[in-house]
Design an enzyme around this catalytic site. Structure first.
Site, PDB file in Angstrom:
ATOM      1  N   GLU A 309       0.821  -1.212   0.000  1.00 21.75           N
ATOM      2  CA  GLU A 309       0.000   0.000   0.000  1.00 21.75           C
ATOM      3  C   GLU A 309       0.853   1.259   0.000  1.00 21.75           C
ATOM      4  O   GLU A 309       0.954   1.947   0.995  1.00 21.75           O
ATOM      5  CB  GLU A 309      -0.988   0.023   1.167  1.00 21.75           C
ATOM      6  N   PRO A 310       1.416   1.576  -1.137  1.00 23.79           N
ATOM      7  CA  PRO A 310       2.207   2.794  -1.254  1.00 23.79           C
ATOM      8  C   PRO A 310       1.308   4.033  -1.309  1.00 23.79           C
ATOM      9  O   PRO A 310       0.242   3.997  -1.913  1.00 23.79           O
ATOM     10  CB  PRO A 310       2.923   2.615  -2.601  1.00 23.79           C
ATOM     11  N   GLY A 311       1.747   5.100  -0.674  1.00 22.24           N
ATOM     12  CA  GLY A 311       1.047   6.379  -0.770  1.00 22.24           C
ATOM     13  C   GLY A 311       1.931   7.372  -1.499  1.00 22.24           C
ATOM     14  O   GLY A 311       1.728   7.712  -2.663  1.00 22.24           O
ATOM     15  N   ARG A 312       2.987   7.797  -0.800  1.00 22.52           N
ATOM     16  CA  ARG A 312       3.907   8.795  -1.325  1.00 22.52           C
ATOM     17  C   ARG A 312       4.415   8.481  -2.727  1.00 22.52           C
ATOM     18  O   ARG A 312       4.459   9.349  -3.592  1.00 22.52           O
ATOM     19  CB  ARG A 312       5.120   8.861  -0.367  1.00 22.52           C
ATOM     20  N   ARG A 348       5.770  19.959   5.449  1.00 19.11           N
ATOM     21  CA  ARG A 348       6.799  18.957   5.727  1.00 19.11           C
ATOM     22  C   ARG A 348       8.140  19.525   6.195  1.00 19.11           C
ATOM     23  O   ARG A 348       8.726  18.992   7.140  1.00 19.11           O
ATOM     24  CB  ARG A 348       7.005  18.051   4.504  1.00 19.11           C
ATOM     25  N   TYR A 352       8.901  18.067   9.749  1.00 24.70           N
ATOM     26  CA  TYR A 352       9.820  16.912   9.746  1.00 24.70           C
ATOM     27  C   TYR A 352      11.243  17.301   9.375  1.00 24.70           C
ATOM     28  O   TYR A 352      12.062  16.413   9.129  1.00 24.70           O
ATOM     29  CB  TYR A 352       9.369  15.869   8.721  1.00 24.70           C
ATOM     30  N   CYS A 385       3.992  33.651  10.925  1.00 26.45           N
ATOM     31  CA  CYS A 385       4.722  34.096  12.112  1.00 26.45           C
ATOM     32  C   CYS A 385       5.202  32.902  12.923  1.00 26.45           C
ATOM     33  O   CYS A 385       4.660  32.586  13.991  1.00 26.45           O
ATOM     34  CB  CYS A 385       3.839  34.971  12.981  1.00 26.45           C
ATOM     35  N   GLU A 386       6.181  32.194  12.396  1.00 19.86           N
ATOM     36  CA  GLU A 386       6.776  31.025  13.051  1.00 19.86           C
ATOM     37  C   GLU A 386       8.207  30.925  12.558  1.00 19.86           C
ATOM     38  O   GLU A 386       8.451  31.001  11.345  1.00 19.86           O
ATOM     39  CB  GLU A 386       6.075  29.721  12.614  1.00 19.86           C
ATOM     40  N   TYR A 414       1.535  14.486   0.657  1.00 21.16           N
ATOM     41  CA  TYR A 414       1.492  15.154   1.958  1.00 21.16           C
ATOM     42  C   TYR A 414       1.791  16.644   1.822  1.00 21.16           C
ATOM     43  O   TYR A 414       2.349  17.255   2.723  1.00 21.16           O
ATOM     44  CB  TYR A 414       2.451  14.476   2.957  1.00 21.16           C
TER      45      TYR A 414
HETATM   46  C1  PLP Z   1       0.499   6.137   5.499  1.00 22.28           C
HETATM   47  C2  PLP Z   1       0.273   4.721   5.291  1.00 22.28           C
HETATM   48  C3  PLP Z   1       0.738   4.109   4.131  1.00 22.28           C
HETATM   49  C4  PLP Z   1       1.503   4.822   3.055  1.00 22.28           C
HETATM   50  O1  PLP Z   1       2.720   5.336   3.468  1.00 22.28           O
HETATM   51  P1  PLP Z   1       3.661   6.002   2.354  1.00 22.28           P
HETATM   52  O2  PLP Z   1       4.895   6.323   3.083  1.00 22.28           O
HETATM   53  O3  PLP Z   1       2.969   7.222   1.879  1.00 22.28           O
HETATM   54  O4  PLP Z   1       3.856   5.003   1.292  1.00 22.28           O
HETATM   55  C5  PLP Z   1       0.430   2.782   3.966  1.00 22.28           C
HETATM   56  N1  PLP Z   1      -0.259   2.083   4.897  1.00 22.28           N
HETATM   57  C6  PLP Z   1      -0.692   2.646   6.024  1.00 22.28           C
HETATM   58  C7  PLP Z   1      -1.468   1.847   6.996  1.00 22.28           C
HETATM   59  C8  PLP Z   1      -0.440   3.975   6.260  1.00 22.28           C
HETATM   60  O5  PLP Z   1      -0.891   4.524   7.380  1.00 22.28           O
END
Ligand code: PLP
Length: 470
Positions: A309-312, A348, A352, A385-386, A414
């Protein structure tokens, strides 16, 4: 926060950014310098700044590389990286499932047309309102899967009459990610401790349709962290085998008290695939990660699929944030370049210490093109203002002047998603490029948008009404 952030960089073994003929046409990364500068100037002029530009064609390419590398796996997009409707539709069409972390994300995925069997909801300490919503959705979409990370959440679902598809989230005890805020694998908040997971899965199977086990170690898998990824995957493979064949330790075991074998559909090993934020960081070698994953999971029981499950990775390099220089100030220590985007638009760096590449695209009246200017160490600061509201400190850029356009790269994940209205700053606009055609997909917020919720509240609408009477 922090089920997700991170990724200072990612490294691979051989991929080098697109010189490999095998990756021509779909390079492993799109750098900020790969964007068409004229086009970005035109978009900034037409739509003003700050402006997010999200290229759906690049989103599709990223999906394609993932599906190719993990050809035998189910690929689920972790939508929290970017929930824009246009992005969700592109990902849906590319064949990925949707992995949702809240009722709101599930609502967006439904609206974007993901069918029920492609919807996954992962509850992290879910509020009652979220569970009520999800159970309601599951009545209409019984093929939706709910992933739970605590036994308590199973009870709360059962209390609501839910008896559908369940996946158990395991805390594998190993974490990945370059920033402590982004490691989830070891944090007690996420998942059922590995040692108790088999028992929890068996008890879940008594009340629900147990279909999978899941683990997500954090974000920013790169070559340094490939070992912890491997370890996580190996542990999950082991757990799947133990659930399928509880008598495995003792061949021929006919102990009538041995737990029943559980038929899982999948083992989900999470996301966290890194992208190279730094200009000199090599892109993730996706085929190598896929190969390491396959090796580590070893042989899964028959009929059990691998899922990721990739997001980024899906959206990061498909987005840039355009911002214009308001003012340049020289101090004895630093040259401060004030821009019209801030931490409210892209959080970010402040949150981070994340690195984003920044390219000066020029455009200031009467100034030479950026290539003909001296590289000068500058601090790029926003209007909030930070103290933390800076995108970089003392970084060498083609000396910016008032009116220049800067492109902040790898901002598609993100980025807009974490944008907020602190300091009463309206959120920026976003355009999507689809086969090169630009469309505004999120209009720029106005000052009036800042007070909508307040004005609609009881006390204030009563007051507004009485002011009209007077
Ligand atoms: C955020 C998240 C992801 C994706 O993370 P990436 O770093 O964006 O790939 C996958 N699974 C779960 C459960 C998450 O919370």
């Amino acid at each position: 926060m922090s089920d997700h952030e991170g990724g200072a960089g990612a490294a691979g073994r051989s991929a080098d950014g697109g010189n490999d003929p095998a990756t021509d046409g779909n390079p492993p990364v799109r750098r900020v310098s790969d964007w068409n500068a004229d086009r970005l100037h035109d978009l900034a002029t037409e739509h003003d700044t700050p402006l997010y530009v999200q290229d759906l064609d690049r989103v599709r390419e990223n999906c394609e590389r993932l599906v190719d590398a993990f050809s035998e796996a189910d690929v689920r997009y972790a939508v929290k990286a970017n929930t824009g409707r246009a992005v969700l539709e592109a990902v849906r069409d590319a064949g990925l499932d949707a992995e949702c972390a809240s009722a709101g994300e599930l609502d967006r995925a439904l609206a974007a047309g993901f069918a029920g069997d492609r919807l996954h909801y992962t509850a992290v300490n879910p509020p009652a309102r979220d569970l009520d919503y999800v159970v309601g959705v599951a009545e209409a979409e019984p093929k939706l899967t709910v992933t739970v990370g605590a036994v308590d959440a199973l009870d709360r679902l059962a209390d609501r009459g839910y008896d559908g598809r369940i996946c158990v989230r395991v805390n594998p005890g190993v974490g990945a990610g370059h920033h402590e805020k982004v490691r989830t694998g070891g944090a007690a908040k996420f998942g059922i401790p590995y040692g108790r997971a088999a028992q929890a899965a068996r008890s879940a199977a008594e009340r629900f349709d147990l279909v999978g086990i899941h683990a997500h170690a954090g974000s920013g898998i790169d070559s340094d962290q490939l070992d912890s990824h491997r370890e996580l995957v190996a542990r999950m493979g082991e757990l799947a085998r133990e659930l399928a064949d509880p008598g495995d330790d003792a061949p021929g075991d006919t102990d009538p008290d041995a737990p029943a074998s559980l038929d899982l559909e999948y083992v989900d090993v999470g996301g966290g695939f890194g992208v190279p934020y730094r200009e000199d960081a090599p892109p993730l070698d996706l085929p190598a990660v896929a190969e390491a994953t396959r090796e580590a999971v070893a042989s899964l029981p028959a009929g059990v699929d691998l899922a990721i499950e990739p997001g980024r990775y899906v959206v990061a390099d498909a987005g840039v944030l355009l911002t214009r220089v308001n003012a340049v100030k020289s101090t004895p220590d630093e040259r401060v370049v004030g821009v019209d985007a801030g931490m409210t638009d892209l959080l970010r760096p402040a949150m981070y210490d994340a690195y984003h590449p920044i390219l000066n695209l020029g455009g200031a009246d009467g100034e030479p093109t950026p290539e003909r200017r001296d590289a000068t160490p500058v601090t790029v600061a926003g209007p909030i203002c930070e103290t933390g509201d800076t995108f970089c400190r003392n970084r060498a850029l083609a000396d910016p002047a008032r009116g220049d356009l800067l492109a902040v790269g790898i901002a598609g994940a993100y980025g807009y998603e974490m944008a907020n209205q602190y300091n009463s700053r309206p959120r920026p606009a976003e355009v999507a490029l689809d086969e090169g055609i630009a469309t505004v997909v999120r209009r720029r917020e106005t000052l009036a948008d800042l007070t909508t919720v307040e004005r609609e509240s009881e006390r204030n609408s009563a007051r507004d009404a009485s002011e009209v009477d007077r």
